[in-house]
Design a protein around this motif. Structure first.
Motif, short mmCIF file in Angstrom:
data_model
loop_
_atom_site.label_atom_id
_atom_site.label_comp_id
_atom_site.label_asym_id
_atom_site.label_seq_id
_atom_site.Cartn_x
_atom_site.Cartn_y
_atom_site.Cartn_z
N ARG A 38 0.65 -1.17 0.07
CA ARG A 38 0.30 -0.09 0.06
C ARG A 38 0.98 1.57 -0.11
NH1 ARG A 38 -2.16 -0.78 5.94
NH2 ARG A 38 -1.08 -0.27 7.42
N GLN A 39 0.22 2.53 -0.35
CA GLN A 39 0.55 3.34 -0.77
C GLN A 39 0.39 4.69 -0.53
OE1 GLN A 39 2.75 4.46 -4.37
NE2 GLN A 39 4.48 5.77 -3.25
N ASP A 89 -5.23 3.22 7.58
CA ASP A 89 -4.90 2.03 6.79
C ASP A 89 -5.53 3.14 5.42
OD1 ASP A 89 -6.65 -0.23 8.82
OD2 ASP A 89 -4.43 -0.40 8.12
N THR A 90 -5.57 4.59 4.96
CA THR A 90 -6.06 5.02 4.09
C THR A 90 -4.91 4.68 2.86
OG1 THR A 90 -7.97 6.33 4.75
CG2 THR A 90 -6.48 6.78 2.94
N ALA A 91 -5.23 4.10 1.98
CA ALA A 91 -3.75 4.26 1.24
C ALA A 91 -4.87 3.42 -0.62
CB ALA A 91 -2.97 3.23 1.51
N ILE A 92 -3.24 3.58 -1.06
CA ILE A 92 -3.96 2.53 -2.64
C ILE A 92 -3.24 1.65 -1.92
CG2 ILE A 92 -3.63 2.25 -5.15
CD1 ILE A 92 -3.47 5.75 -5.33
N VAL A 111 -8.43 2.86 -0.53
CA VAL A 111 -9.10 2.11 0.11
C VAL A 111 -9.20 3.67 1.18
CG1 VAL A 111 -9.42 1.21 2.65
CG2 VAL A 111 -8.78 -0.13 -0.21
N THR A 112 -10.29 3.82 1.51
CA THR A 112 -10.15 5.05 2.38
C THR A 112 -11.49 4.97 3.72
OG1 THR A 112 -10.53 6.49 0.46
CG2 THR A 112 -11.20 6.94 2.38
N VAL A 113 -10.46 5.53 4.83
CA VAL A 113 -10.68 4.42 5.75
C VAL A 113 -11.53 5.56 6.69
CG1 VAL A 113 -11.39 3.16 8.66
CG2 VAL A 113 -9.99 2.49 6.39
#
Length: 115
Positions: A38-39, A89-92, A111-113
């Motif tokens: 993830r980034q 945890d938000t990342a691509i 992914v967006t939290v």
């Protein structure tokens, strides 16, 4: 030629769950280590989890106990079950396929939290 197609990203509230999938084309899936990276904005790409040919998983400390990686060689698909999601945890999220001679990446899924 290997193609990796991720799916399952989206917007979720903190504490919720998402399941990412990565479908691979070609014939090398069963002989490859599969991983999820993830980034986040402004940060370097990092390993989230990977799983060996024999199914042994490895996790980043930040996701241990919350995320589970699995693979289905018959479907040439790797999964990442993400539970108890946190805003950090938000990342691509990117799928990766690795052999001695190949290092292939998917296009990524966001992914967006929310807190």
């Amino acid at each position: 030629q290997v193609q990796l197609v991720e799916s399952g990203g989206g917007l979720e509230q903190a504490g919720g769950s998402l399941r990412l999938s990565c479908a691979a084309s070609g014939s090398v899936f069963s002989s490859s280590t599969m991983g999820w990276y993830r980034q986040a904005p402004g940060k370097q790409r990092e390993l989230v989890a990977d799983i060996t040919i024999s199914g042994i998983p490895n996790y980043a400390d930040s996701v241990k106990g919350r995320f589970t990686i699995s693979r289905d060689n018959a479907k040439k698909t790797v999964y990442l079950q993400m539970n108890n999601l946190k805003p950090e945890d938000t990342a691509i999220y990117y799928c990766n396929l690795k052999t001695l001679f190949r290092d292939s990446w998917g296009q990524g899924t966001q992914v967006t939290v929310s807190s």
